[in-house]
Scaffold this active site. Structure first.
Site, mmCIF file in Angstrom:
data_model
loop_
_atom_site.group_PDB
_atom_site.id
_atom_site.type_symbol
_atom_site.label_atom_id
_atom_site.label_comp_id
_atom_site.label_asym_id
_atom_site.label_seq_id
_atom_site.Cartn_x
_atom_site.Cartn_y
_atom_site.Cartn_z
ATOM 1 C CE1 TYR A 164 -3.987 2.198 0.509
ATOM 2 C CE2 TYR A 164 -2.803 3.050 2.446
ATOM 3 C CZ TYR A 164 -3.857 2.905 1.737
ATOM 4 O OH TYR A 164 -4.700 4.005 1.885
ATOM 5 C CE LYS A 168 -3.859 5.052 -1.262
ATOM 6 N NZ LYS A 168 -4.844 5.409 -2.248
#
Ligand code: NAD
Length: 305
Positions: A164, A168
């Site tokens: 993640y 991101k």
């Protein structure tokens, strides 16, 4: 009193708009006159399954309030299909809010290739795919507003979220590049790092905190960044619980070694406290600004300084 800011005549795509933040972004834009494509794959928060129910419910909500919206159930990996829905229903696209997301939290030691790939595909590839399909339309009309959704986890790092965090922060890199490429065509690209109660955070944050973290406190910033009156681009904003702040890079004054030969690691150790001292720091915002200091040192060398 000033008139409220509106989106009449504008067409917006909001990805992952069946729940949480995306739903709130879609409701707000529609309430201010935008025609909205409510995209949502309708799967679970780990990227499993699919359903039309989530997007349909938000479209119904918008229509019941007198707004205009259509549903799209494609994965954000298929950006062309999502943009085609906007073209078929409303003839153009002015605004893309890249918001869809999933989590596959697990320590790096236990992370599988699938955990990595799926999170990358939904977040980074998805944000690219939808933006890429909308890009030629925005360039052609000389107008576009794109929002990217990053996360504090990506900016600062977080245990158990290597997939993640990487995706991101990749999104932020994508945003920075698109902001530069879009500037001359009035395509403005900004990024938010939100904090809000949703099914992605309900297992991470305590219930008393979740109660105070309404998505309603994030969407007004997104709407402002999407509005034609907002001229900011390449911005990164942290937002949630009534707080909005802007971030930028910071670099120390550093130390310029004598350029007649490469420095030794012992010399680096000797200057370490100066290299890492943020007193009188700089805030480079472009690669040119970044390279400036380095090239100035190079010039000293070519001038024999
Ligand atoms: P959420 O789970 O409530 O909403 C995400 C939506 O995305 C869901 O409706 C889901 O069905 C949809 N989605 C997932 N994969 C999709 C795909 N491949 N194609 C289309 N739709 C898909 O979560 P949220 O908290 O509202 O998160 C929205 C965004 O904000 C995410 O990108 C998330 O990473 C980011 N974010 C949220 C927080 C927070 O505090 N809630 C913090 C940092 C970042």
């Amino acid at each position: 009193m000033s008139q409220e800011l509106r989106f009449d005549g504008r067409v917006a795509i909001v990805t992952g708009a069946g729940n949480g933040l995306g739903r709130q972004h879609a409701l707000l834009l529609a309430s201010r006159g935008a025609k909205v494509v409510v995209n949502d794959l309708g799967g679970g928060r780990h990227g499993d399954g699919k359903s039309s129910a989530a997007a349909d419910a938000v479209v119904e909500e918008i229509r019941a309030a007198g707004g205009e919206a259509v549903a799209n159930y494609d994965s954000v990996e298929n950006g062309a299909a999502i943009v085609q829905t906007a073209l078929d229903a409303f003839g153009t696209v002015d605004i893309v809010i890249n918001n869809a997301g999933i989590l596959r939290d697990v320590s790096f030691q236990k992370m599988t290739q699938d955990d990595w790939d799926l999170v990358y595909r939904v977040h980074l590839k998805g944000s690219m795919s939808v933006s890429h399909a909308a890009w030629p339309i925005m360039r052609e009309k000389g107008y576009g507003r794109i929002i990217m959704t990053t996360s504090a986890a990506g900016i600062y790092g977080n245990f158990g979220q290597a997939n993640y965090c990487a995706a991101k922060l990749g999104i932020l890199g994508l945003a920075h590049c698109l902001a530069e490429e879009g500037r001359s065509k009035n395509i403005l690209v900004n990024t938010i790092a939100p904090l809000a109660a949703s099914r992605l955070t309900e297992t991470i944050l305590p219930p008393e905190m979740l109660a105070l973290l309404k998505p309603e406190y994030v969407s007004p910033l997104v709407a402002w960044l999407c509005h034609e009156d907002c001229e900011d681009t390449k911005g990164l904003f942290e937002v949630g619980a009534g707080y909005i702040g802007k971030l930028r890079w910071e670099r120390t004054q550093g130390h310029s070694f004598n350029t007649s030969r490469a420095m030794t690691m012992d010399e680096i150790a000797g200057k370490w406290s100066k290299i890492t001292d943020f007193t009188d720091s700089e805030h480079p915002s472009t690669t040119n600004e970044s390279f400036g200091t380095i090239l100035a040192n190079l010039n000293k060398k070519s001038l024999g300084g």
